[in-house]
Write a protein that holds these residues in place. Structure first.
Motif, PDB file in Angstrom:
ATOM      1  N   GLU A  90       0.825  -1.205   0.000  1.00  0.00           N
ATOM      2  CA  GLU A  90       0.000   0.000   0.000  1.00  0.00           C
ATOM      3  C   GLU A  90       0.864   1.262   0.000  1.00  0.00           C
ATOM      4  OE1 GLU A  90      -2.276  -3.400   1.634  1.00  0.00           O
ATOM      5  OE2 GLU A  90      -0.324  -2.579   2.116  1.00  0.00           O
ATOM      6  N   ASN A  91       1.962   1.239   0.732  1.00  0.00           N
ATOM      7  CA  ASN A  91       2.849   2.400   0.775  1.00  0.00           C
ATOM      8  C   ASN A  91       3.546   2.625  -0.557  1.00  0.00           C
ATOM      9  OD1 ASN A  91       3.407   3.899   3.576  1.00  0.00           O
ATOM     10  ND2 ASN A  91       2.680   1.821   3.989  1.00  0.00           N
ATOM     11  N   ALA A  94       1.066   4.169  -2.851  1.00  0.00           N
ATOM     12  CA  ALA A  94       0.889   5.580  -2.507  1.00  0.00           C
ATOM     13  C   ALA A  94       2.060   6.424  -3.011  1.00  0.00           C
ATOM     14  CB  ALA A  94       0.722   5.736  -0.996  1.00  0.00           C
ATOM     15  N   GLN A  97       1.628   7.043  -6.604  1.00  0.00           N
ATOM     16  CA  GLN A  97       0.510   7.954  -6.868  1.00  0.00           C
ATOM     17  C   GLN A  97       0.776   9.360  -6.339  1.00  0.00           C
ATOM     18  OE1 GLN A  97      -2.881   6.036  -5.072  1.00  0.00           O
ATOM     19  NE2 GLN A  97      -2.732   4.274  -6.416  1.00  0.00           N
ATOM     20  N   THR A  99       0.957  10.130  -3.109  1.00  0.00           N
ATOM     21  CA  THR A  99       0.175  10.352  -1.893  1.00  0.00           C
ATOM     22  C   THR A  99       0.772   9.687  -0.655  1.00  0.00           C
ATOM     23  OG1 THR A  99      -1.220   8.425  -2.364  1.00  0.00           O
ATOM     24  CG2 THR A  99      -1.975  10.572  -3.219  1.00  0.00           C
ATOM     25  N   LEU A 100       2.027   9.289  -0.715  1.00  0.00           N
ATOM     26  CA  LEU A 100       2.653   8.594   0.409  1.00  0.00           C
ATOM     27  C   LEU A 100       2.670   9.482   1.651  1.00  0.00           C
ATOM     28  CD1 LEU A 100       4.232   6.146   1.522  1.00  0.00           C
ATOM     29  CD2 LEU A 100       6.322   7.302   0.776  1.00  0.00           C
ATOM     30  N   VAL A 101       2.223   8.922   2.772  1.00  0.00           N
ATOM     31  CA  VAL A 101       2.275   9.606   4.062  1.00  0.00           C
ATOM     32  C   VAL A 101       3.540   9.133   4.766  1.00  0.00           C
ATOM     33  CG1 VAL A 101       1.145   9.920   6.298  1.00  0.00           C
ATOM     34  CG2 VAL A 101      -0.222   9.748   4.210  1.00  0.00           C
TER      35      VAL A 101
END
Length: 138
Positions: A90-91, A94, A97, A99-101
């Motif tokens: 998931e990371n 992200a 995309q 959008t990595l936190v």
């Protein structure tokens, strides 16, 4: 682009210097083309940075990471995304995309310091995937 994630049981392992496995992703045009889990066979920030460099890694997603490891990775030309948590896949999605936190200031220095720091997204002393805040002797 080759992206590595500190890896344990599908999750981001939270202590870079003790990481036994990386999941390496080959990405192209914003999509993951292939993955492999590799055993590091080494420990310590210098050895791991060299290992990633030899693997052709261009970016690393991880949890807690110390200053020495940051320096070694920068010298190896590897972009760093520290302070991430959760599922490795998931990371990476992200990151691709945009959008990595993550927390660019995340650290994990368990060598001769007080107990008032954080390791990625948890407090020292809280057991999070191998970064339990223990303070081994040098």
């Amino acid at each position: 682009m080759r992206i590595a994630v500190t890896y344990e049981n599908g999750q981001i392992f939270q202590h870079f210097g003790h990481c036994a496995h990386f999941k390496i992703y080959e990405a192209e045009n914003g999509m993951v083309k292939s993955t492999e889990v590799v055993d590091t066979g080494a420990s310590g920030h210098g050895a791991l940075a060299g290992f990633l460099q030899r693997q052709g890694v261009e970016a690393l997603i991880c949890g807690g990471i110390g200053a020495g490891a940051r320096t070694a990775l920068a010298q190896a030309g590897i972009r760093l995304y520290p302070g991430a948590a959760g599922g490795a896949d998931e990371n990476v999605a992200a990151l691709l995309q945009g959008t990595l936190v993550y927390n660019p200031d995340a650290s994990c220095g368990h060598h001769g310091h007080g107990h008032d720091h954080t390791c990625g997204g948890h407090a020292c002393g809280e057991d999070k995937q191998g970064c339990a805040g223990s303070h081994p002797e040098k």
